[in-house]
Design an enzyme around this catalytic site. Structure first.
Site, mmCIF file in Angstrom:
data_model
loop_
_atom_site.group_PDB
_atom_site.id
_atom_site.type_symbol
_atom_site.label_atom_id
_atom_site.label_comp_id
_atom_site.label_asym_id
_atom_site.label_seq_id
_atom_site.Cartn_x
_atom_site.Cartn_y
_atom_site.Cartn_z
ATOM 1 N NE ARG A 164 28.646 -23.794 -44.653
ATOM 2 C CZ ARG A 164 28.246 -24.595 -45.641
ATOM 3 N NH1 ARG A 164 29.080 -25.492 -46.153
ATOM 4 N NH2 ARG A 164 27.040 -24.492 -46.142
ATOM 5 C CB SER A 238 24.462 -18.998 -42.089
ATOM 6 O OG SER A 238 23.981 -19.246 -43.378
ATOM 7 C CD GLU A 333 28.423 -20.373 -41.266
ATOM 8 O OE1 GLU A 333 27.761 -21.422 -41.261
ATOM 9 O OE2 GLU A 333 28.407 -19.567 -42.206
HETATM 10 P P1 NAP Z 1 17.685 -24.135 -47.491
HETATM 11 O O1 NAP Z 1 17.519 -24.494 -48.917
HETATM 12 O O2 NAP Z 1 16.596 -23.443 -46.755
HETATM 13 O O3 NAP Z 1 18.101 -25.426 -46.672
HETATM 14 C C1 NAP Z 1 18.351 -25.360 -45.275
HETATM 15 C C2 NAP Z 1 19.582 -26.178 -44.963
HETATM 16 O O4 NAP Z 1 19.363 -27.506 -45.348
HETATM 17 C C3 NAP Z 1 20.800 -25.696 -45.721
HETATM 18 O O5 NAP Z 1 21.591 -24.953 -44.838
HETATM 19 C C4 NAP Z 1 21.464 -26.935 -46.275
HETATM 20 O O6 NAP Z 1 22.676 -27.271 -45.632
HETATM 21 C C5 NAP Z 1 20.492 -28.051 -45.987
HETATM 22 N N1 NAP Z 1 20.116 -28.691 -47.268
HETATM 23 C C6 NAP Z 1 19.141 -28.280 -48.138
HETATM 24 N N2 NAP Z 1 19.075 -29.142 -49.174
HETATM 25 C C7 NAP Z 1 20.006 -30.097 -48.949
HETATM 26 C C8 NAP Z 1 20.410 -31.262 -49.680
HETATM 27 N N3 NAP Z 1 19.841 -31.612 -50.841
HETATM 28 N N4 NAP Z 1 21.410 -32.015 -49.154
HETATM 29 C C9 NAP Z 1 22.006 -31.674 -48.011
HETATM 30 N N5 NAP Z 1 21.666 -30.585 -47.275
HETATM 31 C C10 NAP Z 1 20.671 -29.809 -47.735
HETATM 32 O O7 NAP Z 1 19.028 -23.280 -47.326
HETATM 33 P P2 NAP Z 1 19.301 -21.742 -47.616
HETATM 34 O O8 NAP Z 1 19.366 -20.999 -46.338
HETATM 35 O O9 NAP Z 1 18.410 -21.228 -48.706
HETATM 36 O O10 NAP Z 1 20.783 -21.847 -48.185
HETATM 37 C C11 NAP Z 1 21.064 -22.421 -49.428
HETATM 38 C C12 NAP Z 1 22.551 -22.725 -49.503
HETATM 39 O O11 NAP Z 1 23.339 -21.544 -49.385
HETATM 40 C C13 NAP Z 1 23.004 -23.669 -48.399
HETATM 41 O O12 NAP Z 1 23.978 -24.533 -48.925
HETATM 42 C C14 NAP Z 1 23.605 -22.728 -47.371
HETATM 43 O O13 NAP Z 1 24.604 -23.328 -46.596
HETATM 44 C C15 NAP Z 1 24.200 -21.654 -48.252
HETATM 45 N N6 NAP Z 1 24.241 -20.378 -47.516
HETATM 46 C C16 NAP Z 1 25.325 -20.126 -46.730
HETATM 47 C C17 NAP Z 1 25.362 -18.937 -46.019
HETATM 48 C C18 NAP Z 1 26.511 -18.608 -45.123
HETATM 49 O O14 NAP Z 1 26.578 -17.488 -44.626
HETATM 50 N N7 NAP Z 1 27.400 -19.519 -44.838
HETATM 51 C C19 NAP Z 1 24.330 -18.006 -46.106
HETATM 52 C C20 NAP Z 1 23.267 -18.331 -46.887
HETATM 53 C C21 NAP Z 1 23.219 -19.518 -47.601
HETATM 54 P P3 NAP Z 1 24.110 -26.698 -46.039
HETATM 55 O O15 NAP Z 1 24.193 -25.379 -45.355
HETATM 56 O O16 NAP Z 1 25.036 -27.699 -45.467
HETATM 57 O O17 NAP Z 1 24.200 -26.601 -47.516
#
Ligand code: NAP
Length: 342
Positions: A164, A238, A333
């Site tokens: 990021r 996020s 962020e």
């Molecule tokens: P989640 O599945 O509840 O997981 C929580 C966090 O754990 C995520 O942020 C993700 O990091 C990390 N994670 C989960 N599985 C992983 C793996 N196999 N290896 C490494 N890291 C892992 O997350 P969520 O909120 O539903 O989001 C799903 C994805 O969408 C994530 O990649 C998240 O970053 C992305 N997202 C981004 C935004 C934004 O505004 N930037 C908003 C919503 C969702 P990472 O964030 O590093 O992937």
């Protein structure tokens, strides 16, 4: 080019905050971008550049000019190896571009489906989701340097993509207007399914039977089930980054909080910020006209009539509680825009 004075920004920020900008200009041509930037710098006016307005929090009315990027266009070159170099104007909607890519057989971006915002925002924080990052597919970024007024193209290495993160959040912060992004996309589709939510959906299928459109559809379904639609509930995705801490520090925390999740990368561990927030009791909790989303505490929401300072108070309360409980400092962020600073 469209020009407004004393304009509400409610329709231009996904938090839907009803703040006012002294001036708002909608730009749809590169020469308009150059001439407006020259005019504003010559008059020493504060200005801020918005694409989809999906990663910003205005802390008050903005006493300067808001430039809205609506540069449009997509052009494609096929490389000798059959992959594609696709140059996309920065004001194109990100998710519409991902759909166009999938339909045309330009592969790689499927896991990044439904991320709000414009193409021009994608390199800045190297948008990522479900184990994939935009930076993995960016070939180069072309921007207007706001100081020298030159058009500069940086190749992928010079963009210094990290988690990021990129040069646009570091040395070049506040110095650029991204004009276009060139992606190198693949003719062969390889699904990336290492995140549990996505892997579960395809566990009964052979990799060779999975299509890019199916992965895209699944990502869209998962996101819709967990995240609020900014058109319905004001939010900026996020709000905080996932803290990355030393393995030794993580092990200390794990003794105290055995349930704490962590994703190990070498000596570092990424701890989901959403989990930290939920453990402090903030998940789904309301504070004045704001709160955190019931299904994902990492998303701060505007219940409809929130004032900017209420969101600022909320994020500070959350940061304090996470610090007190876990001794971890959450970092925003979302870009916080102060009235006197672009
Ligand atoms: P989640 O599945 O509840 O997981 C929580 C966090 O754990 C995520 O942020 C993700 O990091 C990390 N994670 C989960 N599985 C992983 C793996 N196999 N290896 C490494 N890291 C892992 O997350 P969520 O909120 O539903 O989001 C799903 C994805 O969408 C994530 O990649 C998240 O970053 C992305 N997202 C981004 C935004 C934004 O505004 N930037 C908003 C919503 C969702 P990472 O964030 O590093 O992937």
């Amino acid at each position: 080019m469209l020009h407004y004075l004393k304009k509400s920004l409610k329709d231009y920020n996904s938090f839907q905050l009803d703040v006012t900008a002294d001036e708002l200009i909608i730009l749809s041509e590169v020469n308009e971008v150059i001439s407006e930037v020259k005019r504003l710098t010559a008059h020493k006016r504060n200005f801020v550049i918005l694409g989809g307005g999906s990663n910003v929090l205005f802390s008050a009315d903005y006493n300067g000019t808001v430039l809205i990027n609506r540069l449009k266009g997509v052009s494609v070159i096929t490389e000798p190896d059959g992959d594609f170099l696709i140059t996309v104007s920065s004001g194109e909607d990100w998710d519409a571009f991902v759909q166009t890519a999938v339909e045309n057989g330009w592969y790689g971006l499927e896991n990044l489906s439904l991320i709000p915002g414009t193409v021009g925002a994608s390199p800045i924080q190297n948008i990522g989701a479900y184990g994939q990052e935009a930076g993995n597919f960016i070939h180069s970024v072309t921007y207007l340097d706001l100081l020298s007024k030159e058009i500069i193209t940086l190749n992928k290495e010079s963009c210094r993509f990290g988690y990021r993160n990129s040069i646009f959040k570091q040395e070049l912060k506040g110095r650029f207007f991204i004009i276009s992004v060139t992606f190198r996309l693949q003719k062969r589709f390889t699904p990336v399914l290492n995140y549990a939510d996505l892997a579960n959906r395809f566990k009964r299928k052979e990799t060779s039977d999975i299509s890019a459109q199916e992965v895209r559809n699944s990502v869209i379904e998962i996101r819709r089930s967990k995240l609020p639609d900014p058109k319905e509930i004001g939010n900026a995705g996020s709000f905080f980054k996932n803290p990355e801490i030393r393995l030794s520090e993580f092990n200390v925390l794990k003794e105290k909080f055995p349930e704490i999740p962590g994703f190990i990368k070498g000596d570092w561990v990424k701890v989901p910020a959403g989990w930290l927030i939920q453990e402090t009791g903030w998940r789904g909790k309301r504070y004045k006209n704001t709160g955190t989303y019931q299904k994902q505490a990492l998303v701060l929401i505007n219940y409809g009539s929130a004032a900017p300072e209420e969101l600022i108070e909320l994020k500070n309360l959350i940061k304090k509680d996470v610090l007190d409980k876990f001794s971890l400092e959450l970092e925003e962020e979302v870009n916080i825009i102060e009235p006197d600073f672009g």
